[in-house]
Design a protein around this motif. Structure first.
Motif, mmCIF file in Angstrom:
data_model
loop_
_atom_site.group_PDB
_atom_site.id
_atom_site.type_symbol
_atom_site.label_atom_id
_atom_site.label_comp_id
_atom_site.label_asym_id
_atom_site.label_seq_id
_atom_site.Cartn_x
_atom_site.Cartn_y
_atom_site.Cartn_z
ATOM 1 N N LEU A 1 -4.373 -1.396 1.893
ATOM 2 C CA LEU A 1 -4.473 -1.022 3.119
ATOM 3 C C LEU A 1 -5.446 -1.849 4.093
ATOM 4 N N TRP B 1 2.028 8.485 1.621
ATOM 5 C CA TRP B 1 2.957 7.100 1.936
ATOM 6 C C TRP B 1 3.862 7.710 2.985
ATOM 7 N N ALA C 1 -3.968 1.560 -3.388
ATOM 8 C CA ALA C 1 -3.252 1.643 -2.240
ATOM 9 C C ALA C 1 -4.439 1.580 -0.820
ATOM 10 N N SER D 1 0.782 -1.253 -0.005
ATOM 11 C CA SER D 1 -0.030 -0.151 0.087
ATOM 12 C C SER D 1 1.024 1.221 -0.025
ATOM 13 N N VAL D 2 2.019 1.306 0.828
ATOM 14 C CA VAL D 2 3.089 2.210 0.769
ATOM 15 C C VAL D 2 3.387 2.558 -0.627
ATOM 16 N N CYS D 3 3.759 1.404 -1.321
ATOM 17 C CA CYS D 3 4.443 1.363 -2.658
ATOM 18 C C CYS D 3 3.559 1.910 -3.729
ATOM 19 N N LEU E 1 8.367 -0.418 7.664
ATOM 20 C CA LEU E 1 7.959 0.774 7.154
ATOM 21 C C LEU E 1 8.941 1.929 7.458
ATOM 22 N N ARG F 1 3.310 5.634 -3.289
ATOM 23 C CA ARG F 1 4.501 6.451 -3.770
ATOM 24 C C ARG F 1 4.502 6.550 -5.404
ATOM 25 N N CYS G 1 -1.944 2.157 11.519
ATOM 26 C CA CYS G 1 -1.386 2.982 10.837
ATOM 27 C C CYS G 1 -2.084 4.098 10.047
ATOM 28 N N GLN H 1 1.688 7.370 6.208
ATOM 29 C CA GLN H 1 1.368 5.962 6.623
ATOM 30 C C GLN H 1 2.644 5.219 7.117
ATOM 31 N N CYS H 2 3.743 5.539 6.659
ATOM 32 C CA CYS H 2 5.002 5.091 7.387
ATOM 33 C C CYS H 2 5.035 5.348 8.737
ATOM 34 N N GLN I 1 3.264 3.781 11.899
ATOM 35 C CA GLN I 1 3.792 2.622 12.285
ATOM 36 C C GLN I 1 3.663 2.657 13.891
#
Length: 646
Positions: A348, A542, A344, A332-334, A568, A337, A361, A545-546, A549
């Motif tokens: 997630l 993104w 995404a 989902s982060v990728c 992450l 991006r 998150c 989201q990281c 964590q």
């Protein structure tokens, strides 16, 4: 470690020198088009040979691998500092060599994660895990969340004496009835107080206990699967398996879990196939990182993931669909991006529905989205698309999971997992609740005492300290509270005389958390304020989201192996390259914590503490230099960032 003679060490050094000379010679001799491929093959081959050599040179393989992981992480940090040093001297290291060294360390770390391919589980499948997840998913409609151990008892009792032929041709005779009716047989009471209880009373009425819930043909299949897992596990391991905490994933996990479990009866080759699914997910996670962020973030993520100690191979290696959630969380982060917000959001939500806690998150996302709404009175287009994708995924997955698991599945999941299981402290739990419930003062003082004891004893033996002085030192560092049940630590409360040896420890841990939970609320509140202050400047979803964590640490109590979510942190090095060395330092420090601690509650409290401190450090590093709440987009190309301090 085996003691090597001078001649053996000299031989190893000589062979190593010749080996690397041959690699260099071949590298210089072959066509340049083939040189890159040769180097990667050489990396993989060298790492494999090193891992094989370790298994031959040591008696304590696990400890050696832990030290190897710490060494890899420290080496990676050293490479970062050397790169910065060269850049400061205006003699930067070439990108080709950076990539070559980075990928080499990444591959070595992945090999280290897999313990140098000495897996510990014969034939690479995790019998303990697959008994729970294969059986729990396949027979969920008959057993629910609390019937696995009871039904296994009844099935064994019916099987009686069996002869099982193993793959190597050996025939084993097992008296199943005798085992389950032994007076010392205990299982976890999943549908009650979640403590260990004698197994005998579950056998008094087998129909009511379990059998009446099965159609006859399903019951016979269940018995055959139980016979397989008992036979391949061994008596002691099998009995310990039924003292775990049952089958407890959310209903959405059961969709794919049941699909694969229903395809084949339990067998060695099929369990091996099931264990291979996680290898695909793990490979996919790293491919996604390289695709979205480039080779460097892939390398950083692989080094951290392979070298940290909170989530090692030991717990979930060779298991059945235990890495699906981390794949979709990272994916989902990728996707964010790469500007695919709908996918995404769906990814997630799927990760969250697979394990619940990955959805926490989203708090990081909500902070950024909330500030956007405050400023502009509406969500951005990317935020709306992510919401739509997540909503669509939930609209498909939740009804499908109800169709697969039954209409009461969510109610039962809440009762079993969130009301009972989540409120039962486990020896390998991590999270804010663990920090609050643990007597860290007692732990710190007694560990200092343990460290000083050999020193004081040595001084006493040399006549430099009197016996009275040594006794006073012991009284200071092993004071009455630390050496008694008052501290509530596992070291002092484990009681093998009880049916559940950890019953006292569990009760005291819950009581301590209730007493000090106001501290947890205060930490959560302060972190939320810090998050808002930092993330009001961010537009990158993104990144938000990281950073989110940290809420998995603060708002959930997880078994240690789920802390692989801290990968992450790796994408954040795309915007702040100076996060790399601290991330490697965290991995190395976690290994030293693992090696130096014996009792699990001490060990995992310390691991939680350093993980939380690292996540808070990420926020502090991103504090705005200006008090103006100007919204900015973090530039995600490292060349645009100011040089990091060495």
């Amino acid at each position: 470690m085996k003691q090597l003679s001078i001649s053996q060490i000299s031989l190893l050094v000589s062979v190593g020198g010749v080996y690397f000379f041959l690699l260099w010679f071949v590298d210089r001799s072959i066509d340049e088009r083939l040189r890159v491929w040769f180097r990667y093959v050489a990396v993989i081959g060298t790492v494999a040979l090193a891992a094989f050599g370790i298994t031959k040179l040591t008696d304590d393989h696990a400890r050696t691998v832990d030290i190897m992981k710490a060494a890899l992480a420290i080496t990676a940090a050293g490479c970062v500092f050397y790169e910065q040093h060269r850049a400061a001297m205006k003699r930067p290291v070439s990108e080709r060599w950076k990539k070559y060294i980075g990928v080499t360390l990444a591959v070595a770390s992945i090999v280290a994660y897999f313990n140098g391919f000495r897996f510990g589980y014969p034939q690479y499948y995790h019998r303990w895990d697959q008994f729970h997840y294969y059986m729990g998913a396949k027979y969920f409609k008959e057993m629910g969340y609390d019937g696995l151990y009871k039904c296994a008892l009844v099935a064994q009792d019916e099987l009686g004496v069996v002869n099982y032929k193993h793959d190597n041709g050996r025939v084993e005779r097992i008296d199943m009835t005798k085992e389950v009716r032994h007076p010392d047989k205990k299982i976890r009471n999943l549908g009650g107080d979640n403590l260990l209880v004698p197994a005998a009373h579950f056998l008094e009425n087998p129909g009511e206990t379990c059998k009446d819930h099965f159609p006859p043909e399903r019951w016979e299949k269940f018995k055959e699967d139980v016979k397989f897992f008992r036979a391949v596990s061994g008596k002691g391991y099998w009995e310990d398996m039924q003292k775990d905490h049952g089958y407890n994933p959310p209903p959405v996990w059961t969709i794919m879990g049941r699909f694969f479990a229903e395809l084949q009866p339990a067998s060695v080759w099929y369990c091996q196939f099931l264990s291979s699914l996680d290898l695909v997910y793990t490979l996919g996670m790293f491919v996604a990182l390289w695709w979205a962020f480039g080779w460097r973030v892939f390398a950083v993520g692989a080094i951290f993931w392979g070298c940290q100690s909170s989530a090692p191979f030991y717990w979930t290696g060779g298991a059945f669909l235990r890495q699906d959630w981390i794949f979709f969380l990272v994916l989902s982060v990728c996707l964010l991006r790469k500007k695919y917000p709908k996918l995404a959001g769906a990814s997630l939500v799927y990760a969250g529905l697979l394990r619940i806690f990955p959805g926490l998150c989203v708090v990081g996302l909500l902070v950024t989205v909330g500030w956007t709404i405050v400023r502009k009175r509406k969500m951005s287009g990317e935020q709306v698309q992510m919401l739509l994708g997540g909503t669509a995924a939930a609209a498909v997955l939740i009804p499908l999971s109800i169709a697969v698991s039954g209409p009461r599945s969510y109610h039962d999941f809440y009762k079993h997992t969130l009301e009972v299981h989540d409120q039962t402290p486990l020896t390998n739990h991590m999270g804010l609740r663990v920090i609050i419930a643990h007597d860290m003062k007692s732990q710190a003082i007694s560990q200092i005492g343990d460290a000083l004891t050999p020193l004081s004893d040595g001084l006493k033996a040399r006549g430099l300290l009197s016996p009275d002085t040594v006794q006073k030192i012991g009284d200071v560092f092993h004071y009455k509270e630390a050496a008694s049940k008052a501290s509530g630590r596992m070291k002092f409360t484990k009681d093998i005389k009880l049916i559940d040896p950890f019953e006292t420890w569990k009760n005291m841990r819950n009581e301590r958390y209730k007493k000090y939970k106001i501290v947890a609320y205060l930490i959560i509140g302060l972190t939320l304020a810090l998050s808002i202050y930092v993330q009001r400047r961010l537009k990158n979803l993104w990144v938000a989201q990281c950073l989110g964590q940290i809420w998995m640490i603060l708002l959930s109590q997880l078994t240690c192996y789920y802390y692989s979510f801290m990968i992450l942190s790796a994408p954040l090095t795309k915007v702040r390259r100076d996060f790399e060395a601290p991330l490697f330092g965290l991995a190395a420090l976690s290994q030293f914590v693992w090696i130096s601690s014996y009792w699990n509650d001490d060990k995992y409290t310390a691991l939680t503490l350093i993980s939380l401190a690292f996540c808070l450090g990420l926020f502090l590093a991103l504090l705005p230099k200006s008090v103006e709440p100007k919204v900015v987009t973090l530039r995600d190309e490292p060349e645009s960032m100011p040089p990091a301090k060495a």
